[in-house]
Design a protein around this motif. Structure first.
Motif, PDB file in Angstrom:
ATOM      1  N   GLY A  76      37.422  19.143  38.701  1.00 29.86           N
ATOM      2  CA  GLY A  76      36.556  18.787  39.726  1.00 29.86           C
ATOM      3  C   GLY A  76      36.753  19.359  40.894  1.00 29.86           C
ATOM      4  N   LEU A  77      37.946  19.976  41.329  1.00 31.02           N
ATOM      5  CA  LEU A  77      38.552  20.561  42.319  1.00 31.02           C
ATOM      6  C   LEU A  77      38.522  22.398  42.037  1.00 31.02           C
ATOM      7  CD1 LEU A  77      41.619  18.410  43.824  1.00 31.02           C
ATOM      8  CD2 LEU A  77      38.980  18.432  44.206  1.00 31.02           C
ATOM      9  N   SER A  78      38.534  22.388  40.807  1.00 32.09           N
ATOM     10  CA  SER A  78      38.697  24.127  40.471  1.00 32.09           C
ATOM     11  C   SER A  78      37.270  24.681  40.651  1.00 32.09           C
ATOM     12  CB  SER A  78      39.207  24.259  39.165  1.00 32.09           C
ATOM     13  OG  SER A  78      40.380  23.771  38.855  1.00 32.09           O
ATOM     14  N   VAL A  79      37.283  25.994  41.035  1.00 35.21           N
ATOM     15  CA  VAL A  79      36.302  26.782  41.267  1.00 35.21           C
ATOM     16  C   VAL A  79      36.128  28.169  40.352  1.00 35.21           C
ATOM     17  CG1 VAL A  79      34.922  28.258  42.874  1.00 35.21           C
ATOM     18  CG2 VAL A  79      36.099  26.123  43.791  1.00 35.21           C
ATOM     19  N   LEU A  80      35.229  27.992  39.542  1.00 40.47           N
ATOM     20  CA  LEU A  80      35.079  29.115  38.370  1.00 40.47           C
ATOM     21  C   LEU A  80      34.413  30.273  38.995  1.00 40.47           C
ATOM     22  CD1 LEU A  80      34.355  27.066  35.081  1.00 40.47           C
ATOM     23  CD2 LEU A  80      36.687  27.935  36.089  1.00 40.47           C
ATOM     24  N   GLY A  81      34.827  31.648  38.697  1.00 42.76           N
ATOM     25  CA  GLY A  81      34.394  32.748  39.341  1.00 42.76           C
ATOM     26  C   GLY A  81      33.460  33.385  38.174  1.00 42.76           C
ATOM     27  N   ASP A  82      32.763  34.272  38.619  1.00 44.41           N
ATOM     28  CA  ASP A  82      31.759  35.038  37.883  1.00 44.41           C
ATOM     29  C   ASP A  82      32.592  35.830  36.927  1.00 44.41           C
ATOM     30  OD1 ASP A  82      29.915  36.624  36.577  1.00 44.41           O
ATOM     31  OD2 ASP A  82      28.804  36.924  38.548  1.00 44.41           O
ATOM     32  N   SER A  83      32.798  35.609  35.694  1.00 45.05           N
ATOM     33  CA  SER A  83      33.463  36.465  34.628  1.00 45.05           C
ATOM     34  C   SER A  83      32.690  37.543  34.043  1.00 45.05           C
ATOM     35  CB  SER A  83      34.037  35.585  33.729  1.00 45.05           C
ATOM     36  OG  SER A  83      32.923  35.068  33.006  1.00 45.05           O
ATOM     37  N   SER A  84      31.404  37.918  34.371  1.00 45.30           N
ATOM     38  CA  SER A  84      30.718  38.763  33.851  1.00 45.30           C
ATOM     39  C   SER A  84      31.285  40.233  34.134  1.00 45.30           C
ATOM     40  CB  SER A  84      29.215  38.824  34.297  1.00 45.30           C
ATOM     41  OG  SER A  84      29.045  39.110  35.587  1.00 45.30           O
ATOM     42  N   PRO A  85      31.214  41.345  33.443  1.00 47.43           N
ATOM     43  CA  PRO A  85      31.832  42.455  33.535  1.00 47.43           C
ATOM     44  C   PRO A  85      30.991  43.327  35.025  1.00 47.43           C
ATOM     45  CG  PRO A  85      31.253  42.333  31.574  1.00 47.43           C
ATOM     46  CD  PRO A  85      30.668  41.063  32.141  1.00 47.43           C
ATOM     47  N   THR A  86      29.875  42.876  35.296  1.00 47.24           N
ATOM     48  CA  THR A  86      29.253  43.517  36.361  1.00 47.24           C
ATOM     49  C   THR A  86      29.165  42.811  37.768  1.00 47.24           C
ATOM     50  OG1 THR A  86      27.125  42.440  35.786  1.00 47.24           O
ATOM     51  CG2 THR A  86      27.562  44.749  34.814  1.00 47.24           C
ATOM     52  N   SER A  87      30.150  41.642  37.742  1.00 46.84           N
ATOM     53  CA  SER A  87      30.062  41.005  38.876  1.00 46.84           C
ATOM     54  C   SER A  87      30.724  41.372  40.084  1.00 46.84           C
ATOM     55  CB  SER A  87      30.673  39.521  38.574  1.00 46.84           C
ATOM     56  OG  SER A  87      32.117  39.775  38.123  1.00 46.84           O
ATOM     57  N   SER A  88      31.687  42.312  39.650  1.00 43.64           N
ATOM     58  CA  SER A  88      32.379  43.057  40.670  1.00 43.64           C
ATOM     59  C   SER A  88      33.248  44.065  40.037  1.00 43.64           C
ATOM     60  CB  SER A  88      33.458  42.092  41.476  1.00 43.64           C
ATOM     61  OG  SER A  88      34.504  42.621  42.114  1.00 43.64           O
ATOM     62  N   LYS A  89      33.788  45.016  40.843  1.00 39.95           N
ATOM     63  CA  LYS A  89      34.674  46.044  40.403  1.00 39.95           C
ATOM     64  C   LYS A  89      36.269  45.743  40.673  1.00 39.95           C
ATOM     65  CE  LYS A  89      31.097  49.844  40.209  1.00 39.95           C
ATOM     66  NZ  LYS A  89      31.048  51.150  40.495  1.00 39.95           N
ATOM     67  N   GLY A  90      36.439  44.509  40.749  1.00 44.32           N
ATOM     68  CA  GLY A  90      37.820  43.868  41.067  1.00 44.32           C
ATOM     69  C   GLY A  90      38.150  44.010  42.561  1.00 44.32           C
ATOM     70  N   ARG A  91      37.380  44.561  43.383  1.00 38.49           N
ATOM     71  CA  ARG A  91      37.907  44.474  44.708  1.00 38.49           C
ATOM     72  C   ARG A  91      37.385  43.155  45.591  1.00 38.49           C
ATOM     73  NH1 ARG A  91      39.471  48.819  46.923  1.00 38.49           N
ATOM     74  NH2 ARG A  91      38.610  48.080  48.998  1.00 38.49           N
ATOM     75  N   SER A  92      36.598  42.500  45.026  1.00 37.89           N
ATOM     76  CA  SER A  92      36.204  41.270  45.645  1.00 37.89           C
ATOM     77  C   SER A  92      37.015  39.921  45.247  1.00 37.89           C
ATOM     78  CB  SER A  92      34.896  41.017  45.624  1.00 37.89           C
ATOM     79  OG  SER A  92      34.343  39.760  46.332  1.00 37.89           O
ATOM     80  N   PHE A  93      37.429  39.169  46.165  1.00 35.51           N
ATOM     81  CA  PHE A  93      37.739  37.806  45.772  1.00 35.51           C
ATOM     82  C   PHE A  93      36.838  36.947  45.216  1.00 35.51           C
ATOM     83  CE2 PHE A  93      41.432  38.116  49.095  1.00 35.51           C
ATOM     84  CZ  PHE A  93      42.222  39.104  48.081  1.00 35.51           C
ATOM     85  N   SER A  94      35.616  37.045  45.724  1.00 39.79           N
ATOM     86  CA  SER A  94      34.431  36.105  45.447  1.00 39.79           C
ATOM     87  C   SER A  94      34.259  35.572  44.027  1.00 39.79           C
ATOM     88  CB  SER A  94      33.089  36.339  46.226  1.00 39.79           C
ATOM     89  OG  SER A  94      32.733  37.874  45.780  1.00 39.79           O
ATOM     90  N   ASP A  95      34.653  36.696  43.124  1.00 36.87           N
ATOM     91  CA  ASP A  95      34.319  36.418  41.583  1.00 36.87           C
ATOM     92  C   ASP A  95      35.382  36.168  40.954  1.00 36.87           C
ATOM     93  OD1 ASP A  95      35.599  38.784  41.895  1.00 36.87           O
ATOM     94  OD2 ASP A  95      34.692  39.708  40.323  1.00 36.87           O
ATOM     95  N   ARG A  96      36.654  35.571  41.671  1.00 39.45           N
ATOM     96  CA  ARG A  96      37.937  35.307  40.861  1.00 39.45           C
ATOM     97  C   ARG A  96      37.748  33.570  40.709  1.00 39.45           C
ATOM     98  NH1 ARG A  96      42.395  38.700  43.835  1.00 39.45           N
ATOM     99  NH2 ARG A  96      41.653  40.632  43.258  1.00 39.45           N
TER     100      ARG A  96
END
Length: 321
Positions: free
Chosen positions: A284-304
């Motif tokens: 309930g406290l964890s936040v799941l990021g966007d795990s799709s390959p196109t969500s980010s090129k690894g530079r953004s925290f927002s998809d973790r």
């Protein structure tokens, strides 16, 4: 608010900080100790993610014996932005929570910057509970100045005032949490264990430098530094970012070689490792990021993903490393 603003009890280095390595060097910042790490990532994305879980994390982790004070350890603190940002956000709550915070980083230069930023924040905290300009307080790093100015603009007179002791118990130290002297120092500072430990964007660097055994050691040390009932906030980098780092700027041969030997994967193995050490995931406290390959090129925290785990209040975890 009345009285004197107490300066933070900051730990400083006994040796002068060394010059930072050149960014053109493929092995530069091999521990993730980038001088503008949060300048590139933090300001754009953390507030919604942080605000979504911060209050509940601290409510869950608070020690019933002293619910308004939370002992926080930030491993890999970099220039201290996350720890100081958290201190401000918690102090702004309707029922303020005060951080007894300690940030530890392997890089002496970054630790020095964190101490300077904390001092500047404390010096600019005025009687109205806002951050006023402080003539003569010059921060060399543009990211640190931007952090300070951002909070100055947000803390308007209509905002809940910051208590005078918001920064009175924030400290920073140089240290390697995989080394026994550092672990002993941390345990001595908070004998009963920390209420909250941040392990944000750290696991990849420990993994690439020390392998699977170093990662296991990091997790064991972190769990043993938590008090029973304490909370671990884990933000692991995804496996695909390991290759991006080892191949960037002509490649890091040591990272490439290590990557071929690693058997543990962030997506499948990190949570089971921590659960085997006795921690319990709090979905309930964890936040799941966007795990799709196109969500980010690894530079953004927002998809973790951000995982929140708790050490049981009654625990028989071994204290041996």
């Amino acid at each position: 608010l009345r009285g004197v603003v107490h300066l933070p009890q900051l730990l400083t280095m006994s040796v002068p900080p060394s010059a930072p390595p050149s960014s053109s060097d493929a092995s530069a910042y091999s521990h993730g100790n980038f001088p503008s790490y949060y300048g590139a990532h933090f300001r754009a994305s953390p507030a919604p993610r942080w605000d979504a879980t911060l209050r509940r994390v601290f409510e869950t982790a608070a020690d019933p014996a002293q619910p308004r004070f939370v002992r926080v350890l930030d491993i890999g603190t970099n220039a201290g932005h996350v720890l100081l940002d958290t201190a401000i956000r918690c102090a702004c709550l309707p029922s303020p929570t005060f951080l007894r915070g300690l940030g530890v980083d392997i890089d002496a230069v970054l630790v020095s910057r964190a101490a300077e930023l904390a001092s500047a924040l404390s010096a600019s905290l005025c009687a109205r509970g806002t951050l006023s300009p402080t003539p003569g307080a010059q921060l060399e790093a543009p990211d640190d100045s931007a952090f300070l100015e951002s909070w100055r603009s947000q803390l308007s007179p209509d905002h809940l005032p910051l208590p005078r002791d918001t920064f009175s118990d924030i400290a920073f130290m140089e240290g390697d949490v995989l080394k026994a002297p550092c672990i002993k120092t941390l345990a001595r500072r908070v004998p009963g264990g920390f209420d909250v430990i941040f392990l944000l964007s750290v696991t990849k660097w420990v993994h690439l430098n020390g392998g699977d055994d170093a990662l296991r050691q990091l997790f064991a040390a972190t769990v043993n530094l938590l008090r029973p009932g304490g909370i671990l906030v884990l933000e692991p980098q995804r496996w695909r970012s390991y290759k991006q780092r080892s191949d960037r700027q002509g490649g890091n041969p040591a990272f490439r070689a290590m990557r071929t030997r690693l058997r543990l994967r962030p997506e499948t193995d990190f949570l089971p490792l921590l659960q085997n050490l006795g921690l319990q995931l709090l979905p309930g406290l964890s936040v799941l990021g966007d795990s799709s390959p196109t969500s980010s090129k690894g530079r953004s925290f927002s998809d973790r993903s951000i995982f929140v785990l708790q050490r049981p209040r009654r625990s028989s975890l071994s204290e041996s490393m």
